[in-house]
Design an enzyme around this catalytic site. Structure first.
Site, mmCIF file in Angstrom:
data_model
loop_
_atom_site.group_PDB
_atom_site.id
_atom_site.type_symbol
_atom_site.label_atom_id
_atom_site.label_comp_id
_atom_site.label_asym_id
_atom_site.label_seq_id
_atom_site.Cartn_x
_atom_site.Cartn_y
_atom_site.Cartn_z
ATOM 1 N N TYR A 40 -73.334 27.541 44.371
ATOM 2 C CA TYR A 40 -73.447 27.652 45.829
ATOM 3 C C TYR A 40 -74.796 28.243 46.240
ATOM 4 O O TYR A 40 -75.379 27.876 47.260
ATOM 5 C CB TYR A 40 -72.277 28.461 46.392
ATOM 6 N N ASN A 48 -68.996 19.437 57.865
ATOM 7 C CA ASN A 48 -70.210 19.887 57.186
ATOM 8 C C ASN A 48 -70.298 21.406 57.166
ATOM 9 O O ASN A 48 -69.851 22.078 58.095
ATOM 10 C CB ASN A 48 -71.451 19.284 57.858
ATOM 11 N N ASP A 94 -73.343 22.883 56.280
ATOM 12 C CA ASP A 94 -74.785 23.168 56.107
ATOM 13 C C ASP A 94 -75.423 23.847 57.314
ATOM 14 O O ASP A 94 -76.597 24.196 57.270
ATOM 15 C CB ASP A 94 -75.530 21.854 55.769
ATOM 16 N N HIS A 147 -64.506 23.078 57.581
ATOM 17 C CA HIS A 147 -64.585 23.491 56.177
ATOM 18 C C HIS A 147 -65.467 24.703 55.965
ATOM 19 O O HIS A 147 -65.887 24.961 54.846
ATOM 20 C CB HIS A 147 -65.086 22.314 55.318
ATOM 21 N N CYS A 174 -60.747 41.556 51.640
ATOM 22 C CA CYS A 174 -60.461 42.045 53.002
ATOM 23 C C CYS A 174 -60.861 41.035 54.068
ATOM 24 O O CYS A 174 -60.623 41.246 55.259
ATOM 25 C CB CYS A 174 -61.167 43.384 53.241
ATOM 26 N N GLY A 219 -70.666 9.426 59.542
ATOM 27 C CA GLY A 219 -71.089 9.995 58.264
ATOM 28 C C GLY A 219 -70.006 10.594 57.418
ATOM 29 O O GLY A 219 -70.257 11.543 56.666
ATOM 30 N N ASN A 230 -71.441 4.345 60.062
ATOM 31 C CA ASN A 230 -71.472 4.560 58.617
ATOM 32 C C ASN A 230 -72.105 3.325 57.985
ATOM 33 O O ASN A 230 -71.747 2.210 58.365
ATOM 34 C CB ASN A 230 -70.032 4.744 58.100
ATOM 35 N N PRO A 231 -73.010 3.510 57.008
ATOM 36 C CA PRO A 231 -73.567 2.307 56.364
ATOM 37 C C PRO A 231 -72.501 1.496 55.623
ATOM 38 O O PRO A 231 -72.695 0.324 55.336
ATOM 39 C CB PRO A 231 -74.583 2.874 55.362
HETATM 40 C C1 BV8 Z 1 -55.588 21.197 52.345
HETATM 41 C C2 BV8 Z 1 -65.775 22.400 49.865
HETATM 42 C C3 BV8 Z 1 -53.367 21.974 52.425
HETATM 43 C C4 BV8 Z 1 -66.836 22.904 50.713
HETATM 44 C C5 BV8 Z 1 -64.623 20.364 50.250
HETATM 45 C C6 BV8 Z 1 -53.762 13.383 47.976
HETATM 46 C C7 BV8 Z 1 -53.891 12.581 49.093
HETATM 47 C C8 BV8 Z 1 -54.413 13.095 50.274
HETATM 48 C C9 BV8 Z 1 -54.816 14.424 50.351
HETATM 49 C C10 BV8 Z 1 -54.685 15.205 49.232
HETATM 50 C C11 BV8 Z 1 -54.163 14.694 48.049
HETATM 51 N N1 BV8 Z 1 -54.179 15.709 47.149
HETATM 52 C C12 BV8 Z 1 -54.689 16.828 47.714
HETATM 53 C C13 BV8 Z 1 -54.983 16.544 48.990
HETATM 54 C C14 BV8 Z 1 -55.549 17.438 49.983
HETATM 55 C C15 BV8 Z 1 -57.072 17.546 49.773
HETATM 56 C C16 BV8 Z 1 -57.721 16.185 49.897
HETATM 57 O O1 BV8 Z 1 -57.846 15.638 50.979
HETATM 58 N N2 BV8 Z 1 -58.144 15.609 48.760
HETATM 59 C C17 BV8 Z 1 -58.735 14.293 48.802
HETATM 60 C C18 BV8 Z 1 -60.122 14.330 48.155
HETATM 61 C C19 BV8 Z 1 -57.801 13.345 48.063
HETATM 62 N N3 BV8 Z 1 -57.508 18.398 50.855
HETATM 63 C C20 BV8 Z 1 -57.539 19.722 50.677
HETATM 64 O O2 BV8 Z 1 -57.315 20.288 49.630
HETATM 65 C C21 BV8 Z 1 -57.853 20.503 51.946
HETATM 66 N N4 BV8 Z 1 -56.865 21.527 52.103
HETATM 67 O O3 BV8 Z 1 -55.210 20.056 52.456
HETATM 68 O O4 BV8 Z 1 -54.738 22.289 52.412
HETATM 69 C C22 BV8 Z 1 -52.985 21.741 50.981
HETATM 70 C C23 BV8 Z 1 -52.870 22.848 50.168
HETATM 71 C C24 BV8 Z 1 -52.474 22.644 48.827
HETATM 72 C C25 BV8 Z 1 -52.256 21.346 48.318
HETATM 73 C C26 BV8 Z 1 -52.423 20.229 49.167
HETATM 74 C C27 BV8 Z 1 -52.792 20.431 50.498
HETATM 75 C C28 BV8 Z 1 -59.221 21.143 51.827
HETATM 76 C C29 BV8 Z 1 -60.285 20.075 51.973
HETATM 77 C C30 BV8 Z 1 -61.669 20.722 51.968
HETATM 78 C C31 BV8 Z 1 -62.242 20.564 50.623
HETATM 79 N N5 BV8 Z 1 -63.597 21.077 50.599
HETATM 80 N N6 BV8 Z 1 -65.753 20.938 49.940
HETATM 81 C C32 BV8 Z 1 -68.128 22.631 49.996
HETATM 82 O O5 BV8 Z 1 -68.336 23.179 48.904
HETATM 83 O O6 BV8 Z 1 -68.911 21.870 50.567
HETATM 84 S S1 BV8 Z 1 -64.562 18.665 50.146
HETATM 85 C C33 BV8 Z 1 -65.938 17.876 50.748
HETATM 86 O O7 BV8 Z 1 -65.419 16.660 51.338
HETATM 87 C C34 BV8 Z 1 -66.711 18.544 51.870
HETATM 88 O O8 BV8 Z 1 -66.044 19.630 52.473
HETATM 89 C C35 BV8 Z 1 -66.864 17.425 52.879
HETATM 90 O O9 BV8 Z 1 -67.013 17.973 54.115
HETATM 91 C C36 BV8 Z 1 -65.589 16.689 52.723
HETATM 92 C C37 BV8 Z 1 -65.596 15.275 53.264
HETATM 93 O O10 BV8 Z 1 -66.642 14.551 52.627
HETATM 94 P P1 BV8 Z 1 -67.643 13.735 53.589
HETATM 95 O O11 BV8 Z 1 -68.254 14.704 54.530
HETATM 96 O O12 BV8 Z 1 -66.950 12.563 54.175
HETATM 97 O O13 BV8 Z 1 -68.787 13.292 52.580
HETATM 98 P P2 BV8 Z 1 -68.725 12.065 51.552
HETATM 99 O O14 BV8 Z 1 -69.836 12.263 50.584
HETATM 100 O O15 BV8 Z 1 -67.330 11.903 51.044
HETATM 101 O O16 BV8 Z 1 -69.030 10.771 52.446
HETATM 102 C C38 BV8 Z 1 -70.308 10.641 53.030
HETATM 103 C C39 BV8 Z 1 -70.241 9.413 53.933
HETATM 104 O O17 BV8 Z 1 -71.474 9.310 54.640
HETATM 105 C C40 BV8 Z 1 -70.058 8.119 53.175
HETATM 106 O O18 BV8 Z 1 -69.048 7.336 53.818
HETATM 107 C C41 BV8 Z 1 -71.428 7.409 53.296
HETATM 108 O O19 BV8 Z 1 -71.264 6.005 53.398
HETATM 109 C C42 BV8 Z 1 -71.917 7.971 54.595
HETATM 110 N N7 BV8 Z 1 -73.383 8.023 54.739
HETATM 111 C C43 BV8 Z 1 -74.327 8.154 53.777
HETATM 112 N N8 BV8 Z 1 -75.551 8.205 54.362
HETATM 113 C C44 BV8 Z 1 -75.365 8.106 55.704
HETATM 114 C C45 BV8 Z 1 -73.979 7.994 55.952
HETATM 115 N N9 BV8 Z 1 -73.458 7.889 57.193
HETATM 116 C C46 BV8 Z 1 -74.332 7.872 58.218
HETATM 117 N N10 BV8 Z 1 -75.682 7.973 58.068
HETATM 118 C C47 BV8 Z 1 -76.224 8.093 56.829
HETATM 119 N N11 BV8 Z 1 -77.556 8.174 56.697
HETATM 120 ZN ZN ZN Z 2 -63.919 43.498 51.491
#
Ligand code: BV8
Ligand code: ZN
Length: 276
Positions: free
Chosen positions: A73, A108, A110, A143, A154, A218, A244-245
């Site tokens: 991180y 995001n 960032d 997030h 705490c 995005g 989205n591309p």
């Molecule tokens: C929760 C940490 C309750 C921060 C992140 C099975 C099915 C469904 C859901 C689940 C499942 N099993 C578990 C789950 C729940 C899980 C989940 O959804 N998993 C998925 C992956 C299957 N979710 C969780 O755990 C969430 N909590 O549900 O709590 C719970 C509790 C216990 C058990 C179950 C549920 C917590 C989710 C948060 C996770 N944290 N990161 C960090 O370190 O950054 S994940 C990560 O993904 C980031 O946070 C990010 O924000 C998030 C989403 O990703 P995107 O932002 O969409 O980015 P990505 O790269 O994927 O896509 C980029 C896109 O941009 C692409 O489409 C690309 O084409 C496009 N692009 C590229 N260039 C451009 C563009 N678009 C426009 N312009 C450009 N130039």
């Molecule tokens: Zn503390």
């Protein structure tokens, strides 16, 4: 394919729908920061192509190896601190300032959306980049924020990007500690398997259900519950516009789906889309 651009006039039609809408939610993902140089997660060159989220973005990973998680991180923080808002961030910030009925829901971590408000006011954002205050209630960070740390015990937060691992000492010594209770600090982001902040999530779904347009830019629309926010607009009879591309699971439900970079398309979609 449902939603793709059918004719050049589509952008003007989508802009008109945004202008005339009562209530607009903008949902962003990592793609909106891609043109600022911040790596996405699931693209071919994304973070998850190089690192294992189970090893770095889960509470178990932090319990197992807090030093290793902090090293990753800290690297991401340094990378993000060198990045600046792109025209897509600036277009969203201008739109939010012009449209009091609009809110930004971002996945995001960032801080570039917040920084865009700073940049609008000045040519260059302040060099020592703490997390600038977002306009109250206008940016919902689902997030968390990479530039903020939180005490694992705490819950105290420190808006201080420089709470980096202390130099020297053994690896364990380098993990930042809470100024109040001395416990380990962690990045203030939501890891897999962790609940999102309930109030923030409730507000995001409430605003999406009330909105006539949800503009989604995005995001791969794979991570829940964030990816379900636009569905609340659809259930309320509203319109989803996607930028989205590539196609995503949301594309079939989008009334418009524009293939291209958000840094080019968002300024075109949001320019002048002030209240009717
Ligand atoms: C929760 C940490 C309750 C921060 C992140 C099975 C099915 C469904 C859901 C689940 C499942 N099993 C578990 C789950 C729940 C899980 C989940 O959804 N998993 C998925 C992956 C299957 N979710 C969780 O755990 C969430 N909590 O549900 O709590 C719970 C509790 C216990 C058990 C179950 C549920 C917590 C989710 C948060 C996770 N944290 N990161 C960090 O370190 O950054 S994940 C990560 O993904 C980031 O946070 C990010 O924000 C998030 C989403 O990703 P995107 O932002 O969409 O980015 P990505 O790269 O994927 O896509 C980029 C896109 O941009 C692409 O489409 C690309 O084409 C496009 N692009 C590229 N260039 C451009 C563009 N678009 C426009 N312009 C450009 N130039
Ligand atoms: Zn503390």
């Amino acid at each position: 394919m449902a939603g793709a651009i059918r004719a050049p006039g589509e952008l003007a039609a989508a802009r008109r729908r945004i202008t005339e809408a009562r209530g607009v939610v903008i949902l962003t993902g990592a793609g909106v920061s891609a043109e600022s140089g911040v790596p996405t997660f699931r693209d071919r060159t994304g973070l998850w192509a190089r690192f294992d989220p189970q090893e770095l973005a889960t509470p178990e990973a932090f319990r197992r190896d807090p030093e290793g998680v902090w090293e990753w991180y800290h690297l991401r923080r340094q990378a993000v601190l060198a990045c600046r808002p792109n025209p897509g961030h600036l277009a969203i910030a201008r739109f939010l300032l012009e449209r009091r009925d609009a809110v930004l829901v971002t996945q995001n971590v960032d801080g570039l959306h917040q920084l865009a408000f700073e940049t609008l006011g000045s040519l260059e954002p302040p060099p020592d980049r703490p997390v600038p205050p977002a306009p109250a209630g206008r940016i919902l960070e689902l997030h968390g924020n990479l530039l903020r740390s939180r005490c694992a015990e705490c819950g105290r937060t420190e808006d201080d990007a420089s709470s980096e691992p202390r130099p020297g000492g053994d690896r364990r010594e380098r993990v930042p500690r809470c100024g109040r209770c001395g416990s380990l600090l962690r990045p203030d982001v939501v890891w897999f398997g962790e609940m999102l902040d309930a109030a923030t999530l409730d507000e995001a779904f409430r605003r999406a259900a009330e909105a006539e347009v949800c503009l989604v830019a995005g995001t791969s629309a794979l991570v829940h519950p964030a990816a379900s926010v636009p569905l609340a607009t659809l259930r309320g009879g509203g319109l989803v516009i996607e930028v989205n591309p590539r196609e995503t699971p949301l594309t079939p439900s989008a009334g418009f789906s524009f293939r291209g970079p958000s840094g080019r398309l968002l300024p075109e979609l949001l320019r002048g889309a002030t209240a009717p």
